[in-house]
Structures are given as structure tokens and as C-alpha cells.
Design a protein around this motif. Structure first.
Motif, PDB file in Angstrom:
ATOM      1  N   SER A  20      47.375  24.277  44.292  1.00 34.12           N
ATOM      2  CA  SER A  20      46.422  25.188  44.926  1.00 34.12           C
ATOM      3  C   SER A  20      45.799  26.027  43.817  1.00 34.12           C
ATOM      4  N   VAL A  21      44.651  26.636  44.107  1.00 30.71           N
ATOM      5  CA  VAL A  21      43.938  27.393  43.075  1.00 30.71           C
ATOM      6  C   VAL A  21      44.026  28.882  43.394  1.00 30.71           C
ATOM      7  N   LEU A  22      44.669  29.629  42.508  1.00 37.80           N
ATOM      8  CA  LEU A  22      44.710  31.081  42.636  1.00 37.80           C
ATOM      9  C   LEU A  22      43.515  31.648  41.893  1.00 37.80           C
ATOM     10  N   VAL A  23      42.626  32.310  42.626  1.00 33.82           N
ATOM     11  CA  VAL A  23      41.362  32.807  42.067  1.00 33.82           C
ATOM     12  C   VAL A  23      41.417  34.327  41.987  1.00 33.82           C
ATOM     13  N   GLU A  24      41.214  34.855  40.800  1.00 34.17           N
ATOM     14  CA  GLU A  24      41.106  36.299  40.595  1.00 34.17           C
ATOM     15  C   GLU A  24      39.625  36.621  40.460  1.00 34.17           C
ATOM     16  N   MET A  64      40.202  41.079  43.588  1.00 37.55           N
ATOM     17  CA  MET A  64      40.444  40.295  44.799  1.00 37.55           C
ATOM     18  C   MET A  64      41.159  38.997  44.412  1.00 37.55           C
ATOM     19  N   ARG A  65      42.283  38.729  45.064  1.00 34.43           N
ATOM     20  CA  ARG A  65      43.062  37.509  44.767  1.00 34.43           C
ATOM     21  C   ARG A  65      42.934  36.554  45.952  1.00 34.43           C
ATOM     22  N   LEU A  66      42.413  35.366  45.675  1.00 35.41           N
ATOM     23  CA  LEU A  66      42.158  34.363  46.701  1.00 35.41           C
ATOM     24  C   LEU A  66      42.948  33.104  46.374  1.00 35.41           C
ATOM     25  N   LEU A  67      43.427  32.424  47.404  1.00 34.74           N
ATOM     26  CA  LEU A  67      44.147  31.165  47.209  1.00 34.74           C
ATOM     27  C   LEU A  67      43.350  30.053  47.889  1.00 34.74           C
ATOM     28  N   HIS A  68      42.863  29.119  47.090  1.00 37.56           N
ATOM     29  CA  HIS A  68      41.989  28.038  47.551  1.00 37.56           C
ATOM     30  C   HIS A  68      42.803  26.757  47.732  1.00 37.56           C
ATOM     31  N   THR A  69      42.736  26.192  48.932  1.00 38.73           N
ATOM     32  CA  THR A  69      43.413  24.936  49.236  1.00 38.73           C
ATOM     33  C   THR A  69      42.528  24.135  50.194  1.00 38.73           C
ATOM     34  N   SER A  70      42.851  22.860  50.374  1.00 35.93           N
ATOM     35  CA  SER A  70      42.055  22.021  51.277  1.00 35.93           C
ATOM     36  C   SER A  70      42.781  20.708  51.521  1.00 35.93           C
ATOM     37  N   ASP A  71      42.219  19.916  52.428  1.00 35.64           N
ATOM     38  CA  ASP A  71      42.620  18.518  52.628  1.00 35.64           C
ATOM     39  C   ASP A  71      44.119  18.357  52.874  1.00 35.64           C
ATOM     40  N   ASP A  98      44.930  38.165  48.780  1.00 34.72           N
ATOM     41  CA  ASP A  98      44.091  38.890  49.736  1.00 34.72           C
ATOM     42  C   ASP A  98      43.515  37.978  50.812  1.00 34.72           C
ATOM     43  N   ALA A  99      43.336  36.689  50.499  1.00 37.10           N
ATOM     44  CA  ALA A  99      42.814  35.753  51.496  1.00 37.10           C
ATOM     45  C   ALA A  99      43.147  34.327  51.073  1.00 37.10           C
ATOM     46  N   VAL A 100      43.465  33.482  52.067  1.00 33.56           N
ATOM     47  CA  VAL A 100      43.659  32.057  51.853  1.00 33.56           C
ATOM     48  C   VAL A 100      42.403  31.337  52.327  1.00 33.56           C
ATOM     49  N   LEU A 101      41.847  30.485  51.477  1.00 38.71           N
ATOM     50  CA  LEU A 101      40.631  29.740  51.793  1.00 38.71           C
ATOM     51  C   LEU A 101      40.998  28.271  51.977  1.00 38.71           C
ATOM     52  N   ILE A 102      40.771  27.729  53.180  1.00 39.78           N
ATOM     53  CA  ILE A 102      41.114  26.338  53.476  1.00 39.78           C
ATOM     54  C   ILE A 102      39.798  25.587  53.717  1.00 39.78           C
TER      55      ILE A 102
END
Length: 380
Positions: free
Chosen positions: A248-252, A1-8, A41-45
Motif C-alpha cells: 500500500s502507499v503511505l502518502v504524506e 495529511m497522511r493518506l493510505l492509498h490502496t486498490s484492487d 487521516d484517510a484511506v483511499l480505495i
């Protein structure tokens, strides 16, 4: 699962009066490109997508367009921060497409977004919006009880609900989005104060047992533990962030084992630079014409026509200040600024005019008044 973590993202924010909408739009374009290239697979804000509860129209249009473009490529999971209005941001959440999920309701913290895996049970993504202790201590408490008035207490209660739900999902990996100040994080000058009872942070241990925690609130990208990380803001919003590498943080997240992360650098619209020296030294130097600069002029006497001469050399100067060397030896009155605690300033003022620092009881009254003002501003 590949996730992209961003915020603010803080859409609608300005930098010393400069409109940042075009630069924020450039980051949104970059984010869409990363999602497409990396097959995310998903962007996390994780909160503070807007800079204030009632954002300008341009910011609403930018977010709407960005979510639409992202939803054509992937799933988006978004939680409100302390700058956002959870009610306004969460309006219509139940009516939105399954590809855009806004987790804004404190009462549904234990209802995750489920991301199915190809050959495994997948990932459960839980969203913790910013939990104001004055509200959440009632919302998240067991029936007939009230939680202690602290960030640690309400985050702990929220995570108890998350872990209880997760225990019923055999083999599912877990991700939590949370907007909070976690012990070990390094603050910048541009985050809004979220203290309650004089404390603004919670221990990282409240997230024990979670495979990856995507944090928002602090603007510097940073790792708290192997599983807990702040993505940071995509743009610098104060000169204290001049040395940040925004990303941004790409999380595997594999079916088993630890999450692997890769930082994806964000576009830099202009570098931020601090310059200090005499006016002649600064004008004779090279470079920095395209930077946002904070200029500190150290001539013994204020040079004539200071502002015009500095702006002619540095067209994008945002702060121009004169600080002669002698001022370092002269006591100055306390100033309220982004790097100064307002409660300390008030205490200094009371000591100056009254001849003594405020008592513990007086300090408690001042703190309650300050927190009430901040709470009213957050709920506006």
C-alpha cells in the motif's frame, strides 16, 4: 495529511480454483493495523474492491466489517472500478457515516470529500469511478453534445469538472482517485480488458495540476509520474505477478510542496514460483513445498502419473503442464488464455480457416462484438 492509498482488493476472487478469502481477510487486518500505527487521516480505495458486480456473501461481510473497523480510526474514501457495480456499491452512499464515503456517481465527480487540516485549508479528495466511455460520453458531455468514444475523452471531461471546482478552493491541496489504464503503466495477466474502440488507455496529462493521483486497475505497484501512482493489488492474482512486491502507499501530503510516499509491504500468504525442468530434476530439487507453483515439465515424453507425482512434491501446485522441447518447433493452434488477446486469437482462426486475415471492416465488426460482450459483463 497522511493518506493510505490502496486498490484492487478483488474480494471474492479465486486463484486457479483456490479460495482466497482467508488471505484477503489477513490483508484487511494488516490494513487496519497500519492505519492505527501510522495515524492515517484517510484511506483511499481506488476501485475493484469486489471481483464481480454481484459478490459472494462472504466478500460483502468482509468488506462491511473492514469498513466498520477502519471508520473507527479514520475516514475512508472509496470509488468503484470496472469489476464493481457502481450502482450496487454506491447504494445508500448518502446515508453512510461521514467516515465512509463512497464516490460512485459520475454526475458528482466535482463534489469532493474535504479533509480539514490542522493549520491549513486541508485536502479535497475527488473520486472518479471507472468511466465506461459508452456511458460517460453522454453523462459528462456538455448539454446537447456527446463526447468522443474514448477513455481519454471521458477522463478529460471529468478532470475539467474537477479542476473547475478546485479553482474555487483557495489553498486546498488536491487528490484524485481514479480507476483507469494510464499510459506508462505495465499491465499483468489478471486485469480485465477495458478496451473501447481498440484502445484501453488514457494519457497521464489528463491529471495535470493535481497534487496526488491515486490510481487503481493495474495490479503491479508502479509510479507513472512524480504525482501519479498505482498502488497495485494487495495479493497476486496471476503468475505474471510472481515478482511483484505487493504494498500500500503511505502518502504524506504537506500544506505546500510535493507529496512524499512510502510503500508499506503487504503480507504474503504464499510465494508464487515458476518451476521448469524435467520431472526428475524438479522432484530432486529442494524448497518451494509451501509455495503456489506453476510447474512446467520438459521431458521428451509425458511422464507416467505426472499430476500425482508433482502434487506429492509440491502440495500447493496450481498449474502442472507438460511442454517437451520438440513442441517449440511445432506450430501450435492459438489458445485463449490470460496472456493472449482474444481478438488476435479470432483473427488467427479466420486466417487459418479462410486463408486470409480479416479485413479492416471485418476486424471492426469483431471488435464491436467483443466490446459489447465485455460491456454487458461489466454491467451485469
Amino acid at each position: 495529511m497522511r493518506l493510505l492509498h490502496t486498490s484492487d482488493w478483488h474480494l471474492g476472487r479465486t486463484l486457479h480454483g483456490v479460495d482466497l478469502t482467508a488471505h484477503q481477510a489477513a490483508f484487511c487486518d494488516h490494513l487496519v493495523e497500519v492505519v492505527a500505527e501510522q495515524r492515517v487521516d484517510a484511506v483511499l480505495i481506488a476501485g475493484d474492491v469486489y471481483d464481480r458486480a454481484i459478490p459472494p456473501v462472504e466478500s460483502v461481510e468482509l468488506l462491511s466489517g473492514t469498513l466498520r473497523r477502519l471508520a473507527e480510526l479514520t475516514t475512508v474514501v472509496l470509488t468503484p472500478g470496472n469489476h464493481d457495480s457502481a450502482v450496487r456499491l454506491g447504494f445508500g452512499a448518502d446515508l453512510l457515516s461521514d467516515r465512509v464515503r463512497i464516490l460512485a456517481d459520475q454526475r458528482r465527480i466535482d463534489r469532493p470529500v474535504l479533509l480539514p487540516g490542522a493549520d491549513d485549508p486541508g485536502v479535497a479528495v475527488y473520486g472518479l469511478p471507472y468511466l465506461d466511455p459508452d456511458v460517460a460520453r453522454h453523462t459528462l458531455a456538455p448539454e446537447g453534445e456527446v463526447l468522443p468514444r474514448s477513455h481519454a475523452a471521458v477522463l478529460g471531461a471529468a478532470m475539467d469538472r474537477v479542476r473547475a471546482d478546485l479553482a474555487r478552493r483557495d489553498g486546498v491541496r488536491s487528490v484524485v482517485l481514479a480507476h483507469a489504464f494510464v499510459v506508462g503503466g505495465e499491465a499483468s495477466e489478471s486485469e480485465r480488458d477495458i478496451r473501447v474502440g481498440g484502445v484501453d488507455h488514457a494519457p497521464s496529462a489528463v491529471f495535470d495540476g493535481i497534487d496526488y493521483v491515486a490510481l487503481g486497475h493495474l495490479h503491479g505497484p508502479q509510479r507513472i509520474t512524480d504525482t501519479i501512482r498505482y498502488s497495485g493489488s494487495p495479493l497476486a492474482y496471476s503468475f505474471s505477478e510472481a515478482r511483484h512486491t505487493k504494498s500500500s502507499v503511505l502518502v504524506e501530503l504537506p500544506a505546500t510542496g510535493a507529496a512524499r510516499v512510502e510503500l508499506i509491504p503487504a503480507p504474503v500468504p504464499r510465494r508464487m514460483t515458476d518451476l521448469t525442468g524435467t520431472l526428475d530434476e524438479l522432484l530432486a530439487g529442494t524448497g518451494h513445498q509451501d509455495d503456489w507453483v506453476r510447474v512446467t515439465v520438459t521431458d521428451p515424453r509425458r511422464p507416467e502419473d505426472l499430476y500425482r507425482r508433482v502434487k506429492a512434491r509440491f502440495p500447493h501446485a496450481l498449474v502442472i503442464q507438460h511442454q517437451p522441447p520438440a513442441t517449440a518447433q511445432v506450430p501450435r493452434g492459438a489458445e485463449v488464455g490470460p496472456g493472449r488477446d482474444p481478438l488476435e486469437v479470432v483473427a488467427d482462426f479466420i486466417a487459418h480457416v479462410g486463408g486470409a486475415a480479416p479485413t479492416e471492416e471485418e476486424s471492426a465488426v469483431l471488435r464491436r462484438a467483443y466490446e459489447q460482450v465485455m460491456a454487458a459483463e461489466r454491467s451485469a
